[in-house]
Design a protein around this motif. Structure first.
Motif, PDB file in Angstrom:
ATOM      1  N   ALA A  58       0.833  -1.207   0.000  1.00 51.35           N
ATOM      2  CA  ALA A  58       0.000   0.000   0.000  1.00 51.35           C
ATOM      3  C   ALA A  58       0.867   1.257   0.000  1.00 51.35           C
ATOM      4  O   ALA A  58       0.581   2.227  -0.721  1.00 51.35           O
ATOM      5  CB  ALA A  58      -0.929  -0.005   1.207  1.00 51.35           C
ATOM      6  N   ALA A  59       1.923   1.252   0.795  1.00 51.81           N
ATOM      7  CA  ALA A  59       2.811   2.419   0.870  1.00 51.81           C
ATOM      8  C   ALA A  59       3.450   2.694  -0.488  1.00 51.81           C
ATOM      9  O   ALA A  59       3.550   3.855  -0.920  1.00 51.81           O
ATOM     10  CB  ALA A  59       3.878   2.194   1.931  1.00 51.81           C
ATOM     11  N   ILE A  60       3.872   1.640  -1.173  1.00 49.53           N
ATOM     12  CA  ILE A  60       4.489   1.797  -2.489  1.00 49.53           C
ATOM     13  C   ILE A  60       3.479   2.316  -3.500  1.00 49.53           C
ATOM     14  O   ILE A  60       3.757   3.259  -4.250  1.00 49.53           O
ATOM     15  CB  ILE A  60       5.096   0.467  -2.963  1.00 49.53           C
ATOM     16  CG1 ILE A  60       6.280   0.078  -2.084  1.00 49.53           C
ATOM     17  CG2 ILE A  60       5.524   0.555  -4.436  1.00 49.53           C
ATOM     18  CD1 ILE A  60       6.855  -1.294  -2.379  1.00 49.53           C
ATOM     19  N   ALA A  61       2.287   1.721  -3.533  1.00 46.83           N
ATOM     20  CA  ALA A  61       1.260   2.118  -4.491  1.00 46.83           C
ATOM     21  C   ALA A  61       0.858   3.576  -4.302  1.00 46.83           C
ATOM     22  O   ALA A  61       0.712   4.332  -5.271  1.00 46.83           O
ATOM     23  CB  ALA A  61       0.048   1.205  -4.355  1.00 46.83           C
ATOM     24  N   GLU A  62       0.689   3.987  -3.052  1.00 46.04           N
ATOM     25  CA  GLU A  62       0.281   5.365  -2.773  1.00 46.04           C
ATOM     26  C   GLU A  62       1.377   6.357  -3.138  1.00 46.04           C
ATOM     27  O   GLU A  62       1.100   7.445  -3.653  1.00 46.04           O
ATOM     28  CB  GLU A  62      -0.088   5.495  -1.296  1.00 46.04           C
ATOM     29  CG  GLU A  62      -1.389   4.781  -0.944  1.00 46.04           C
ATOM     30  CD  GLU A  62      -1.650   4.725   0.550  1.00 46.04           C
ATOM     31  OE1 GLU A  62      -0.751   5.129   1.324  1.00 46.04           O
ATOM     32  OE2 GLU A  62      -2.751   4.289   0.948  1.00 46.04           O
ATOM     33  N   ALA A  63       2.628   5.978  -2.894  1.00 46.39           N
ATOM     34  CA  ALA A  63       3.742   6.873  -3.222  1.00 46.39           C
ATOM     35  C   ALA A  63       3.877   7.040  -4.733  1.00 46.39           C
ATOM     36  O   ALA A  63       4.039   8.165  -5.230  1.00 46.39           O
ATOM     37  CB  ALA A  63       5.039   6.344  -2.622  1.00 46.39           C
ATOM     38  N   LEU A  64       3.813   5.948  -5.477  1.00 48.73           N
ATOM     39  CA  LEU A  64       3.946   6.027  -6.929  1.00 48.73           C
ATOM     40  C   LEU A  64       2.829   6.859  -7.536  1.00 48.73           C
ATOM     41  O   LEU A  64       3.064   7.695  -8.427  1.00 48.73           O
ATOM     42  CB  LEU A  64       3.955   4.621  -7.533  1.00 48.73           C
ATOM     43  CG  LEU A  64       5.121   3.716  -7.143  1.00 48.73           C
ATOM     44  CD1 LEU A  64       4.983   2.355  -7.808  1.00 48.73           C
ATOM     45  CD2 LEU A  64       6.457   4.354  -7.500  1.00 48.73           C
ATOM     46  N   TYR A  65       1.614   6.636  -7.057  1.00 49.93           N
ATOM     47  CA  TYR A  65       0.485   7.435  -7.542  1.00 49.93           C
ATOM     48  C   TYR A  65       0.676   8.908  -7.188  1.00 49.93           C
ATOM     49  O   TYR A  65       0.464   9.791  -8.028  1.00 49.93           O
ATOM     50  CB  TYR A  65      -0.821   6.922  -6.934  1.00 49.93           C
ATOM     51  CG  TYR A  65      -1.986   7.862  -7.167  1.00 49.93           C
ATOM     52  CD1 TYR A  65      -2.673   7.853  -8.380  1.00 49.93           C
ATOM     53  CD2 TYR A  65      -2.383   8.770  -6.179  1.00 49.93           C
ATOM     54  CE1 TYR A  65      -3.727   8.732  -8.602  1.00 49.93           C
ATOM     55  CE2 TYR A  65      -3.433   9.639  -6.400  1.00 49.93           C
ATOM     56  CZ  TYR A  65      -4.099   9.621  -7.606  1.00 49.93           C
ATOM     57  OH  TYR A  65      -5.136  10.497  -7.824  1.00 49.93           O
ATOM     58  N   GLY A  66       1.089   9.170  -5.947  1.00 48.42           N
ATOM     59  CA  GLY A  66       1.260  10.545  -5.500  1.00 48.42           C
ATOM     60  C   GLY A  66       2.313  11.297  -6.296  1.00 48.42           C
ATOM     61  O   GLY A  66       2.133  12.467  -6.642  1.00 48.42           O
ATOM     62  N   ILE A  67       3.418  10.633  -6.617  1.00 45.57           N
ATOM     63  CA  ILE A  67       4.483  11.266  -7.387  1.00 45.57           C
ATOM     64  C   ILE A  67       4.002  11.627  -8.786  1.00 45.57           C
ATOM     65  O   ILE A  67       4.232  12.740  -9.275  1.00 45.57           O
ATOM     66  CB  ILE A  67       5.706  10.337  -7.468  1.00 45.57           C
ATOM     67  CG1 ILE A  67       6.325  10.156  -6.081  1.00 45.57           C
ATOM     68  CG2 ILE A  67       6.745  10.885  -8.448  1.00 45.57           C
ATOM     69  CD1 ILE A  67       7.341   9.041  -5.997  1.00 45.57           C
ATOM     70  N   ALA A  68       3.335  10.686  -9.450  1.00 42.51           N
ATOM     71  CA  ALA A  68       2.837  10.941 -10.798  1.00 42.51           C
ATOM     72  C   ALA A  68       1.724  11.981 -10.795  1.00 42.51           C
ATOM     73  O   ALA A  68       1.692  12.884 -11.637  1.00 42.51           O
ATOM     74  CB  ALA A  68       2.340   9.636 -11.424  1.00 42.51           C
ATOM     75  N   ASP A  69       0.831  11.883  -9.833  1.00 42.03           N
ATOM     76  CA  ASP A  69      -0.306  12.808  -9.774  1.00 42.03           C
ATOM     77  C   ASP A  69       0.146  14.231  -9.466  1.00 42.03           C
ATOM     78  O   ASP A  69      -0.506  15.194  -9.879  1.00 42.03           O
ATOM     79  CB  ASP A  69      -1.301  12.330  -8.707  1.00 42.03           C
ATOM     80  CG  ASP A  69      -2.599  13.116  -8.730  1.00 42.03           C
ATOM     81  OD1 ASP A  69      -3.243  13.149  -9.802  1.00 42.03           O
ATOM     82  OD2 ASP A  69      -2.976  13.687  -7.693  1.00 42.03           O
ATOM     83  N   ALA A  70       1.259  14.376  -8.744  1.00 39.10           N
ATOM     84  CA  ALA A  70       1.760  15.703  -8.384  1.00 39.10           C
ATOM     85  C   ALA A  70       2.384  16.435  -9.571  1.00 39.10           C
ATOM     86  O   ALA A  70       2.612  17.646  -9.491  1.00 39.10           O
ATOM     87  CB  ALA A  70       2.776  15.591  -7.257  1.00 39.10           C
ATOM     88  N   CYS A  71       2.642  15.726 -10.668  1.00 36.53           N
ATOM     89  CA  CYS A  71       3.181  16.380 -11.860  1.00 36.53           C
ATOM     90  C   CYS A  71       2.140  17.348 -12.425  1.00 36.53           C
ATOM     91  O   CYS A  71       0.984  16.967 -12.630  1.00 36.53           O
ATOM     92  CB  CYS A  71       3.549  15.347 -12.928  1.00 36.53           C
ATOM     93  SG  CYS A  71       4.914  14.269 -12.477  1.00 36.53           S
ATOM     94  N   ALA A  72       2.561  18.564 -12.664  1.00 40.27           N
ATOM     95  CA  ALA A  72       1.616  19.571 -13.139  1.00 40.27           C
ATOM     96  C   ALA A  72       1.062  19.223 -14.522  1.00 40.27           C
ATOM     97  O   ALA A  72      -0.100  19.507 -14.830  1.00 40.27           O
ATOM     98  CB  ALA A  72       2.295  20.941 -13.171  1.00 40.27           C
TER      99      ALA A  72
END
Length: 213
Positions: free
Chosen positions: A70-84
């Motif tokens: 879960a920690a990995i999935a949330e981090a990967l999503y968060g990094i990509a989603d934070a891209c403007a």
């Protein structure tokens, strides 16, 4: 009788040696260990590809995942989603480095300007997220001797608080050598206080001590 016992003991020792031989594993090479991050890299690149193409990212469903997954999935999503935008996604990449010289390569997700977005290591031959920093209020940078400076900002209507962490990888954990920060008054545009976390307690410090950290 003694001969029979001796023979039985020899058989026990033989089977024990065979059993040990079957269970012992040859240590994986550096390249083989890097390959264990394959699933993380695959998910990461898929998310960045979707972001680059303008697709709306799907929030990961972590209900059936264990804590590590879960920690990995949330981090990967968060990094990509934070891209403007897609152009920002193009500036993201990854690399490997053995940060604590224990023979295990860490996976580092970072920008082309070496701003770190996430740090992974291997534990029991599985990827483990050690730290993640993404979004406009979180930053992580390389410093000297394979250490990192991590900053997290909490913005309020009148007060902003920035906390800094000097940290390093040690095996399958992240060690935080110092945690300190400052509180800023947005209206008066001045620093109200400097602080340091010592044994879990927040203690006020002067600017000189803050600068030394």
């Amino acid at each position: 009788m003694r001969r029979l016992i001796a023979v039985l003991l020899c058989c026990v020792l033989l089977f024990s040696m065979v059993g040990c031989k079957d269970t012992l594993q040859t240590p994986k090479t550096y390249e083989e260990q890097k390959a264990l991050y394959g699933d993380v890299i695959s998910k990461y690149t898929s998310l960045l590809t979707e972001k680059h193409s303008g697709k709306e990212l799907t929030v990961p469903n972590t209900e059936e995942m264990d804590e590590r997954q879960a920690a990995i999935a949330e981090a990967l999503y968060g990094i990509a989603d934070a891209c403007a935008d897609g152009e920002a996604a193009e500036r993201l990449g990854y690399g490997y480095k053995d940060l604590d010289s224990n023979g295990v390569p860490e996976l580092i997700l970072l920008t082309q300007h070496t701003v770190v977005r996430a740090i992974f290591t291997l534990s029991e031959e599985k990827p483990l997220l050690l730290e993640a920093a993404y979004g406009k209020d979180n930053y992580c940078y390389f410093t000297a001797r394979d250490r990192f400076l991590l900053s997290r900002n909490v913005m309020g209507e009148e007060i902003a608080e920035t906390t800094y962490y000097t940290c390093r990888v040690d095996g399958d954990k992240m060690v935080y050598d110092a945690i300190y920060g400052e509180v800023y008054d947005l209206n008066k545009k001045e620093i109200l206080e400097h602080f340091q976390m010592v044994d879990g307690e927040r203690k006020l410090i002067d600017k000189e001590a803050f600068d030394d950290l």
